[in-house]
Design an enzyme around this catalytic site. Structure first.
Site, PDB file in Angstrom:
ATOM      1  CG  ASN A   9      -1.718   1.251   1.383  1.00 59.24           C
ATOM      2  OD1 ASN A   9      -1.746   2.082   0.471  1.00 59.24           O
ATOM      3  ND2 ASN A   9      -2.382   1.418   2.520  1.00 59.24           N
ATOM      4  CE  LYS A  11      -0.169   3.212   4.826  1.00 58.43           C
ATOM      5  NZ  LYS A  11      -0.064   3.317   6.274  1.00 58.43           N
ATOM      6  CG  HIS A  98      -5.807   2.032   5.179  1.00 57.65           C
ATOM      7  ND1 HIS A  98      -5.371   2.938   6.120  1.00 57.65           N
ATOM      8  CD2 HIS A  98      -4.799   1.133   5.021  1.00 57.65           C
ATOM      9  CE1 HIS A  98      -4.147   2.593   6.499  1.00 57.65           C
ATOM     10  NE2 HIS A  98      -3.778   1.510   5.846  1.00 57.65           N
ATOM     11  CD  GLU A 100      -2.946   5.517   6.752  1.00 60.16           C
ATOM     12  OE1 GLU A 100      -2.930   5.586   5.510  1.00 60.16           O
ATOM     13  OE2 GLU A 100      -2.031   4.978   7.422  1.00 60.16           O
ATOM     14  CD  GLU A 170      -3.408  -2.267   7.264  1.00 67.14           C
ATOM     15  OE1 GLU A 170      -2.359  -2.580   6.697  1.00 67.14           O
ATOM     16  OE2 GLU A 170      -3.987  -1.174   7.096  1.00 67.14           O
ATOM     17  N   GLY A 176       2.744   2.383  10.842  1.00 65.94           N
ATOM     18  CA  GLY A 176       3.714   3.460  10.671  1.00 65.94           C
ATOM     19  C   GLY A 176       4.418   3.864  11.954  1.00 65.94           C
ATOM     20  CB  SER A 216       5.444  -1.635  11.919  1.00 70.17           C
ATOM     21  OG  SER A 216       5.003  -0.314  12.170  1.00 70.17           O
TER      22      SER A 216
HETATM   23  P1  13P Z   1       3.118   0.447   7.619  1.00 71.98           P
HETATM   24  O1  13P Z   1       3.617  -0.841   7.025  1.00 71.98           O
HETATM   25  O2  13P Z   1       3.862   1.646   7.106  1.00 71.98           O
HETATM   26  O3  13P Z   1       3.015   0.386   9.107  1.00 71.98           O
HETATM   27  O4  13P Z   1       1.613   0.637   7.063  1.00 71.98           O
HETATM   28  C1  13P Z   1       0.720  -0.388   7.216  1.00 71.98           C
HETATM   29  C2  13P Z   1      -0.501  -0.031   6.459  1.00 71.98           C
HETATM   30  O5  13P Z   1      -1.261   0.836   6.865  1.00 71.98           O
HETATM   31  C3  13P Z   1      -0.759  -0.742   5.200  1.00 71.98           C
HETATM   32  O6  13P Z   1      -2.033  -0.505   4.734  1.00 71.98           O
END
Ligand code: 13P
Length: 256
Positions: A9, A11, A98, A100, A170, A176, A216
């Protein structure tokens, strides 16, 4: 036997030239061992066409995904993209719900469900994200919270439709942050997700469904996460932005 999946992803990262460079690097690294893994690149929507062109030219099995979609086919929805648009551009997957988007863009379980249904009606595969906040984890009822997200996101599907869904667990506190869930923590929730899917759609659908962990995931922790019975791969943010680290994750899945 379920196949492992490694879905990147990206982002809101990578301009078109950067996206072309990264997808080209991954195609150059591709080898037949990677055939054992479902590999998906979920790029920003402006990068989809260019990345598709790279993947198509190189004839690897790397697939393309969008990060979000609207449930209506067309209309007055400024700034949104539709299922026919992402399908036409070459996507086979789309991330839905997601954290976010749930947190920053007010996506509800009902919207997630509408998007899941629109994708399945177009024969595409939703990657449905679920996961609890730190305060929800500390409250102790994180399993109830996450399984309710699964029930709401997959509500109204029949078992053939549910078989097209990928679920990604997640935990928000691990995204992150460098603070990964322990393999045991991730396994506990992924097992509860699979049990919920079994209750809703039967054991066959649950046994066949890919349940991913995200938060992560990196070359240092991937093996212990994939060693868990109910974790079938990763949805990866930061570590998918460089060819070398994403390659290490794919290779760990190919060996697992
Ligand atoms: P990270 O791997 O940067 O923690 O992000 C995970 C994520 O949100 C994937 O959709």
């Amino acid at each position: 036997m379920r196949k492992y999946m490694m879905a990147g992803n990206w982002k809101m990262n990578k301009t078109v030239p950067e996206a072309i460079a990264l997808s080209q690097q991954l195609c150059n690294l591709y080898n037949r061992d990677w055939d054992d893994v479902d590999i998906v690149l979920c790029t920003p929507s402006v990068d989809l066409r260019s990345v598709y062109t790279v993947l198509d030219f190189d004839k690897t099995d790397i697939e393309l995904g969008a990060q979000n979609v609207h449930w209506e086919e067309s209309g007055a929805f400024t700034g949104e993209i539709s299922v026919p648009m992402i399908k036409d551009i070459g996507c086979t997957y789309c991330i839905v719900g997601h954290s976010e988007r749930r947190d920053m863009f007010c996506e509800t379980d009902e919207m997630v469900n509408l998007k899941v249904k629109a994708l399945i009606a177009a024969d595409m595969k939703p990657i449905v994200c679920v996961g609890e906040s730190l305060s929800m984890r500390d409250s102790g009822d994180y399993l109830g919270f996450v399984t309710a997200q699964v029930r709401a996101g997959l509500a109204g599907l029949d078992s053939d439709e549910a078989a097209k869904v990928v679920v990604a667990y997640e935990p928000i506190w691990a995204i992150g942050t460098g603070r990964t869930a322990t393999p045991e923590q991730a396994e506990e929730v992924c097992a509860a997700i699979r049990a919920t899917v079994a209750e809703m759609f039967g054991a066959d659908v649950a046994d066949g469904m890919q349940v991913l962990y995200g938060g992560s995931m990196n070359p240092g922790n991937v093996e212990s996460l994939l060693a868990q019975a109910n974790i079938d791969g990763g949805l990866i943010g930061g570590a998918s932005l460089k060819a070398d680290s994403f390659k290490q994750l794919i290779e760990a899945a190919a060996k697992a």
